[in-house]
Write a protein that holds these residues in place. Sequence first.
Motif, mmCIF file in Angstrom:
data_model
loop_
_atom_site.group_PDB
_atom_site.id
_atom_site.type_symbol
_atom_site.label_atom_id
_atom_site.label_comp_id
_atom_site.label_asym_id
_atom_site.label_seq_id
_atom_site.Cartn_x
_atom_site.Cartn_y
_atom_site.Cartn_z
ATOM 1 N N ILE A 146 42.239 42.139 101.546
ATOM 2 C CA ILE A 146 41.331 41.048 101.914
ATOM 3 C C ILE A 146 39.942 41.662 101.974
ATOM 4 O O ILE A 146 39.627 42.412 102.895
ATOM 5 N N ASP A 202 35.906 40.902 102.123
ATOM 6 C CA ASP A 202 34.883 39.917 102.465
ATOM 7 C C ASP A 202 33.606 40.357 101.759
ATOM 8 O O ASP A 202 32.934 41.292 102.210
ATOM 9 N N LEU A 223 35.837 35.540 99.597
ATOM 10 C CA LEU A 223 36.946 36.417 99.950
ATOM 11 C C LEU A 223 37.759 36.710 98.704
ATOM 12 O O LEU A 223 38.081 35.789 97.940
ATOM 13 N N ILE A 249 41.380 38.363 97.620
ATOM 14 C CA ILE A 249 42.686 38.640 98.224
ATOM 15 C C ILE A 249 43.642 39.094 97.132
ATOM 16 O O ILE A 249 43.708 38.467 96.068
ATOM 17 N N HIS A 266 43.491 35.311 109.155
ATOM 18 C CA HIS A 266 42.130 35.826 108.974
ATOM 19 C C HIS A 266 41.160 34.714 109.357
ATOM 20 O O HIS A 266 41.142 33.645 108.735
#
Length: 231
Positions: free
Chosen positions: A43, A45, A115, A117, A186
């Motif tokens: 993950i 950011d 984001l 992932i 999250h």
Amino acid sequence: MIAIRPAHARGKADFGWLQSRHSFSFGHYYDPAHMGFSDLRVINDDRVAPRAGFDTHGHRDMEIISYVLDGAIRHRDSAGNEAVLRAGEFQVMSAGRGILHSEFNASNDAPLHFLQIWIEPRETGGEPAYQQKDFGLQPGLTLVVSPDGADGSLAIRQDARLYQLLLAPGAVLDFAQASGRRSYVHLIRGSLQLADVQLAPGDGARVSELPAYSLRNTGSEPLQALLFDLA
């Protein structure tokens, strides 16, 4: 049963044009205590400057999900897919046996926040695939990703589900976790009480051996989070 991953403890990358925070080990950031959770591997950011982005590079054997929070991504790949992914949209790129792609901030003056992932697939190889969808802003849990494309969700090659969670101030939602399953939450925006622990934006929570738990918006603004249901 619940382990918090504080936002401030995440890995950091600063390339000038890219500011990134890593919930799990990625790139030059390595932490053996945070290598992933179940099949959830990454993950990130990411905040990308105007006109900047990731030049053409390759992936294989990974389910890659992008979720745009602010701005827009211009995507191009070797399978012939060209698209602009705008705020609120989800994208799934199943890399399969191999694919090349590039991702750039589609704006000349506005920053991009998204984001990225990664979920490891249950089997390697196969044809690359591409999907993109805006699921809107429905309150509660909205199924975004699943192994079978249920309820209009985007399909991935793993026994994992991703939900978008939206809660108004004061709202509470109970989540039942099936036996043998785990979940990861999250928090994107707002103030979340998960069972008896409090999360702030950027925080993550690993939840295991807990058959059910509550999710409560304890703030004065709308709450936005992602909830992963994992094997």
